[in-house]
Design a protein around this motif. Structure first.
Motif, PDB file in Angstrom:
ATOM      1  N   MET A   1      40.421  -4.606  -7.013  1.00  0.00           N
ATOM      2  CA  MET A   1      41.580  -4.556  -7.900  1.00  0.00           C
ATOM      3  C   MET A   1      41.127  -4.639  -9.349  1.00  0.00           C
ATOM      4  N   LEU A   2      42.001  -4.179 -10.221  1.00  0.00           N
ATOM      5  CA  LEU A   2      41.744  -4.345 -11.646  1.00  0.00           C
ATOM      6  C   LEU A   2      43.064  -4.240 -12.409  1.00  0.00           C
ATOM      7  N   PRO A   3      43.112  -4.804 -13.613  1.00  0.00           N
ATOM      8  CA  PRO A   3      44.327  -4.665 -14.418  1.00  0.00           C
ATOM      9  C   PRO A   3      44.289  -3.316 -15.134  1.00  0.00           C
ATOM     10  N   GLU A   4      45.416  -2.591 -15.099  1.00  0.00           N
ATOM     11  CA  GLU A   4      45.439  -1.292 -15.756  1.00  0.00           C
ATOM     12  C   GLU A   4      46.645  -1.155 -16.667  1.00  0.00           C
ATOM     13  N   TYR A   5      46.529  -0.282 -17.648  1.00  0.00           N
ATOM     14  CA  TYR A   5      47.619   0.013 -18.581  1.00  0.00           C
ATOM     15  C   TYR A   5      48.350   1.225 -18.051  1.00  0.00           C
ATOM     16  N   ILE A   6      49.632   1.049 -17.753  1.00  0.00           N
ATOM     17  CA  ILE A   6      50.326   2.062 -16.955  1.00  0.00           C
ATOM     18  C   ILE A   6      50.418   3.423 -17.647  1.00  0.00           C
ATOM     19  N   GLY A   7      50.675   3.455 -18.942  1.00  0.00           N
ATOM     20  CA  GLY A   7      50.835   4.734 -19.640  1.00  0.00           C
ATOM     21  C   GLY A   7      49.538   5.529 -19.700  1.00  0.00           C
ATOM     22  N   SER A   8      48.497   4.904 -20.207  1.00  0.00           N
ATOM     23  CA  SER A   8      47.224   5.607 -20.359  1.00  0.00           C
ATOM     24  C   SER A   8      46.649   6.030 -19.020  1.00  0.00           C
ATOM     25  N   THR A   9      46.806   5.183 -18.013  1.00  0.00           N
ATOM     26  CA  THR A   9      46.257   5.521 -16.706  1.00  0.00           C
ATOM     27  C   THR A   9      46.999   6.711 -16.111  1.00  0.00           C
ATOM     28  N   LEU A  10      48.318   6.737 -16.291  1.00  0.00           N
ATOM     29  CA  LEU A  10      49.087   7.881 -15.783  1.00  0.00           C
ATOM     30  C   LEU A  10      48.607   9.175 -16.432  1.00  0.00           C
ATOM     31  N   GLU A  11      48.437   9.139 -17.752  1.00  0.00           N
ATOM     32  CA  GLU A  11      47.983  10.331 -18.468  1.00  0.00           C
ATOM     33  C   GLU A  11      46.557  10.703 -18.099  1.00  0.00           C
TER      34      GLU A  11
ATOM     35  N   TYR B   1      38.145  -6.741 -24.809  1.00  0.00           N
ATOM     36  CA  TYR B   1      38.434  -8.154 -24.544  1.00  0.00           C
ATOM     37  C   TYR B   1      39.719  -8.390 -23.762  1.00  0.00           C
ATOM     38  N   GLU B   2      40.746  -7.607 -24.037  1.00  0.00           N
ATOM     39  CA  GLU B   2      42.036  -7.884 -23.398  1.00  0.00           C
ATOM     40  C   GLU B   2      41.997  -7.595 -21.912  1.00  0.00           C
ATOM     41  N   ALA B   3      41.318  -6.494 -21.557  1.00  0.00           N
ATOM     42  CA  ALA B   3      41.201  -6.155 -20.138  1.00  0.00           C
ATOM     43  C   ALA B   3      40.455  -7.259 -19.406  1.00  0.00           C
ATOM     44  N   GLN B   4      39.392  -7.737 -20.022  1.00  0.00           N
ATOM     45  CA  GLN B   4      38.608  -8.801 -19.396  1.00  0.00           C
ATOM     46  C   GLN B   4      39.428 -10.074 -19.288  1.00  0.00           C
ATOM     47  N   LEU B   5      40.216 -10.358 -20.328  1.00  0.00           N
ATOM     48  CA  LEU B   5      41.027 -11.568 -20.338  1.00  0.00           C
ATOM     49  C   LEU B   5      42.046 -11.553 -19.203  1.00  0.00           C
ATOM     50  N   VAL B   6      42.769 -10.457 -19.074  1.00  0.00           N
ATOM     51  CA  VAL B   6      43.797 -10.371 -18.026  1.00  0.00           C
ATOM     52  C   VAL B   6      43.147 -10.433 -16.641  1.00  0.00           C
ATOM     53  N   ALA B   7      42.012  -9.747 -16.486  1.00  0.00           N
ATOM     54  CA  ALA B   7      41.307  -9.787 -15.202  1.00  0.00           C
ATOM     55  C   ALA B   7      40.881 -11.213 -14.884  1.00  0.00           C
ATOM     56  N   GLU B   8      40.393 -11.916 -15.901  1.00  0.00           N
ATOM     57  CA  GLU B   8      39.951 -13.293 -15.725  1.00  0.00           C
ATOM     58  C   GLU B   8      41.119 -14.193 -15.332  1.00  0.00           C
ATOM     59  N   ILE B   9      42.293 -13.937 -15.930  1.00  0.00           N
ATOM     60  CA  ILE B   9      43.477 -14.705 -15.580  1.00  0.00           C
ATOM     61  C   ILE B   9      43.811 -14.506 -14.100  1.00  0.00           C
ATOM     62  N   TYR B  10      43.850 -13.263 -13.661  1.00  0.00           N
ATOM     63  CA  TYR B  10      44.127 -12.991 -12.248  1.00  0.00           C
ATOM     64  C   TYR B  10      43.067 -13.650 -11.358  1.00  0.00           C
TER      65      TYR B  10
ATOM     66  N   GLN C   1      54.431 -11.868 -14.829  1.00  0.00           N
ATOM     67  CA  GLN C   1      55.709 -12.029 -15.525  1.00  0.00           C
ATOM     68  C   GLN C   1      55.595 -12.917 -16.752  1.00  0.00           C
ATOM     69  N   ARG C   2      54.574 -13.772 -16.774  1.00  0.00           N
ATOM     70  CA  ARG C   2      54.424 -14.666 -17.924  1.00  0.00           C
ATOM     71  C   ARG C   2      53.685 -14.013 -19.088  1.00  0.00           C
ATOM     72  N   LEU C   3      53.103 -12.835 -18.845  1.00  0.00           N
ATOM     73  CA  LEU C   3      52.307 -12.190 -19.893  1.00  0.00           C
ATOM     74  C   LEU C   3      53.194 -11.313 -20.774  1.00  0.00           C
ATOM     75  N   THR C   4      53.794 -11.950 -21.768  1.00  0.00           N
ATOM     76  CA  THR C   4      54.586 -11.191 -22.745  1.00  0.00           C
ATOM     77  C   THR C   4      53.655 -10.683 -23.844  1.00  0.00           C
TER      78      THR C   4
ATOM     79  N   PRO D   1      48.407  -5.110 -12.223  1.00  0.00           N
ATOM     80  CA  PRO D   1      47.222  -5.141 -11.360  1.00  0.00           C
ATOM     81  C   PRO D   1      47.350  -4.021 -10.328  1.00  0.00           C
ATOM     82  N   VAL D   2      46.314  -3.252 -10.179  1.00  0.00           N
ATOM     83  CA  VAL D   2      46.315  -2.201  -9.154  1.00  0.00           C
ATOM     84  C   VAL D   2      45.310  -2.610  -8.078  1.00  0.00           C
ATOM     85  N   VAL D   3      45.781  -2.579  -6.829  1.00  0.00           N
ATOM     86  CA  VAL D   3      45.003  -3.147  -5.724  1.00  0.00           C
ATOM     87  C   VAL D   3      44.812  -2.124  -4.611  1.00  0.00           C
ATOM     88  N   ARG D   4      43.631  -2.091  -4.057  1.00  0.00           N
ATOM     89  CA  ARG D   4      43.343  -1.181  -2.950  1.00  0.00           C
ATOM     90  C   ARG D   4      44.125  -1.604  -1.705  1.00  0.00           C
TER      91      ARG D   4
END
Lengths: 240, 334
Positions: free
Chosen positions: B113-123, B70-79, B298-301, B273-276
């Motif tokens: 583009m899609l929203p990604e979680y920086i730590g998990s994606t790096l790993e 749900y969270e990934a979809q929510l952030v994507a929907e916001i963008y 910046q507003r997404l705390t 957000p990671v964008v081609r």
């Protein structure tokens, strides 16, 4: 081509044949789940099939139940059953899949049993009654043995479907070969997914062959030779 | 008779052929994106203006993807909604699947583009080398190094994080005095862990728990990640420890105890957000595009993620509605 090679390598790897996640244990879990569901489904479907087939009443109910059962997606039943089974048994694995697979097993067994009994030639039944057999005796000594090939056909269909669908259990921490498919998807290990699928397919085929063998052994020789001479009244086509 | 039949066959083949080329699905041909409608803000006035400035080139269609939960979809929907308000046409491809699938879609150009979680994606990219750390800036920078050869740019990350964490029932915490992960080592041998199947091989999950904290569980039950059925399983004692997402509403809802990651095994998980790059090249004003997304990020705390998460996951409200409501409250969209 190298994908095929990687799948073969996965299956040939001795590490995959040992331990908690090894093929033998997963096979056992898969067979356990399938057998339990098939037995439960048969325990429910056979008596109803005999009753309705013998009496001729309640056919509409039988058909409706069978159709609804066939239409409900097993995955949905799994999801629906989970909150209940977990409150009852306090474990995740086995039970939701058991419920879903039992529901899956019922329609083919029910339909075939009913159809098989209905298809027994009326002459035969009347002759038996004429010989002094009670209704119960007619059912057990005449109708069921004559309908046995069709009944076994229903069990066979159900068994193969159950074995193939038992992969679902892995969604909620279940075991069986489905574990390889689900874990493979989660970890993006394509060779694992395909190996799991092949194992399920192999088990399904083995089940089919086992039941074919059973059918040959259990059905009386006289029945195997004869083709039905008179067309039975209002008997539907059994599912094969 | 033969003629009619030939005509019918020819007609159906033509229809089939045209259906295949203009075919729907998520991969429109490049020419299709170029003919997207012009910005909605350009008025269609019949009177010719004396010195008309060159009309703004059309904004390309953005294809936004996201992972399943749900969270990934929510952030994507916001963008998505922010971009739509700015005049972009957005094609949503939300809930595509797990990380391997969405990264494949991004790399292959099926989404822009899609929203990604920086730590998990790096790993995910480095094969579990353990480069992701609690330092968000360093993690994001290292992630960009992996994305650059793929032609993807990492935009500004959110201040909010959604890390993986482990929860236990309050009774379990009381019985064994559990407040942080280090406390688990002593009692883990009697506890059953529920976590997604990849936990077994993920370096920040089971292997990491063992090497960093010395935790070895009695048993492991594979379950879907950060989901309601895991919480049910925990409450019904089918499992004793469940791996959650720290902004998951179920934690507060059931009073579950989130064990503090005192040795910082879990990497920073800000969202970016990671964008081609090839998409950015098509955008008429790429800097404005980036600034727009950054201002929203910046507003997404963490508190906002949690608050919105409750609305979607507990109140079961529609993701798009929750996104719109929040964006309007923030004054980002009218």
């Amino acid at each position: 081509m190298e994908f095929v090679a990687s799948v073969i390598a996965w299956l040939a790897d001795p590490a995959h044949w040992q331990g908690r996640d090894g093929i033998p244990i997963r096979l056992l879990e898969h067979v356990e789940l399938s057998a339990a569901s098939l037995l439960a489904g048969a325990a429910i479907a056979l008596p109803f099939g005999f009753l309705v087939g013998h009496s001729g009443r309640g056919a509409f109910l039988v058909l409706s139940v069978a159709n609804v059962g066939r239409a409900l997606p097993s995955l949905a039943i799994l999801g629906l059953a989970l909150p209940f089974t977990i409150q009852l048994f306090h474990v995740l694995e086995f039970w939701p899949a058991f419920v879903a697979l039992t529901v899956l097993a019922i329609p083919p067994i029910l339909t075939n049993t009913w159809a098989g009994i209905r298809a027994v030639e009326r002459d035969l039944v009347e002759t038996s009654r004429g010989m002094g057999m009670s209704a119960t005796q007619v059912l057990w000594r005449v109708e069921i043995p004559v309908a046995l090939p069709v009944i076994l056909g229903g069990l066979r269909t159900a068994a193969v479907q159950v074995v193939a669908t038992a992969t679902l259990g892995a969604y909620v921490a279940g075991g069986g070969f489905g574990r390889y498919v689900i874990d493979g998807i989660a970890r993006n290990q394509l060779d694992r997914i395909f190996a799991g699928a092949l194992l399920v397919a192999a088990l399904s085929i083995a089940t089919e062959l086992a039941f074919a063998f059973l059918q040959r052994r259990l059905v009386s020789r006289g029945l195997r030779a004869a083709a039905p001479r008179s067309a039975p009244r209002s008997a539907p086509r059994p599912a094969t | 008779m033969r003629l009619t039949r030939m005509l019918a066959l020819g007609a159906s083949l033509l229809v089939l052929a045209s259906a295949c080329t203009t075919g729907g699905g998520s991969t429109p041909s490049p020419s299709a994106t170029a003919t997207a409608p012009p910005s909605a803000t350009a008025p269609a006035t019949p009177t010719p203006a004396p010195a008309t400035p060159t009309p703004e080139p059309p904004k390309p269609t953005v294809r936004i993807g996201s992972a399943g939960f749900y969270e990934a979809q929510l952030v994507a929907e916001i963008y998505a909604q922010v971009l739509e308000a700015d005049g972009f046409t957005v094609e949503r491809h939300l809930g595509l699947g797990t990380r391997p699938i969405i990264e494949e879609a991004l790399a292959g150009g099926q989404v822009d583009m899609l929203p990604e979680y920086i730590g998990s994606t790096l790993e995910f990219f480095n094969g579990g080398k353990g480069e992701a750390s609690g330092d968000s800036a360093a993690t994001a920078a290292r992630l960009q190094e992996y994305y650059t050869p793929k032609g993807v740019t990492v935009l500004l990350y959110t201040p909010g994080q959604d890390q993986n964490g482990f929860v236990v029932r309050p009774e379990t915490a009381d019985e064994s005095g559990l407040a942080k992960m280090s406390d688990l080592a002593a009692v883990a041998g009697q506890l059953v862990l529920g976590a997604p199947p990849e936990c077994e091989t993920n370096p920040v999950c089971l292997p990491g728990l063992k090497s960093v904290y010395g935790i070895e569980f009695k048993d492991f039950k594979p379950l879907s990640a950060c989901a309601a059925d895991g919480i049910i399983a925990l409450n019904e004692k089918a499992i004793d420890v469940y791996e959650v997402c720290t902004t998951q509403p179920g934690i507060a809802q059931f009073g579950l105890v989130l064990l503090a990651d005192d040795k910082h095994l879990q990497p920073a998980e800000n969202i970016a957000p990671v964008v081609r790059d090839d998409f950015l090249a098509k955008v008429p004003k790429p800097d404005d595009f980036k600034a727009l997304l950054n201002s929203v990020s910046q507003r997404l705390t963490t508190d906002v993620l949690l608050e919105l998460g409750v609305k979607v996951d507990v109140d079961k409200r529609d993701v798009a509605d929750v996104a719109t409501e929040w964006l309007k409250a923030e004054g980002v969209i009218p």
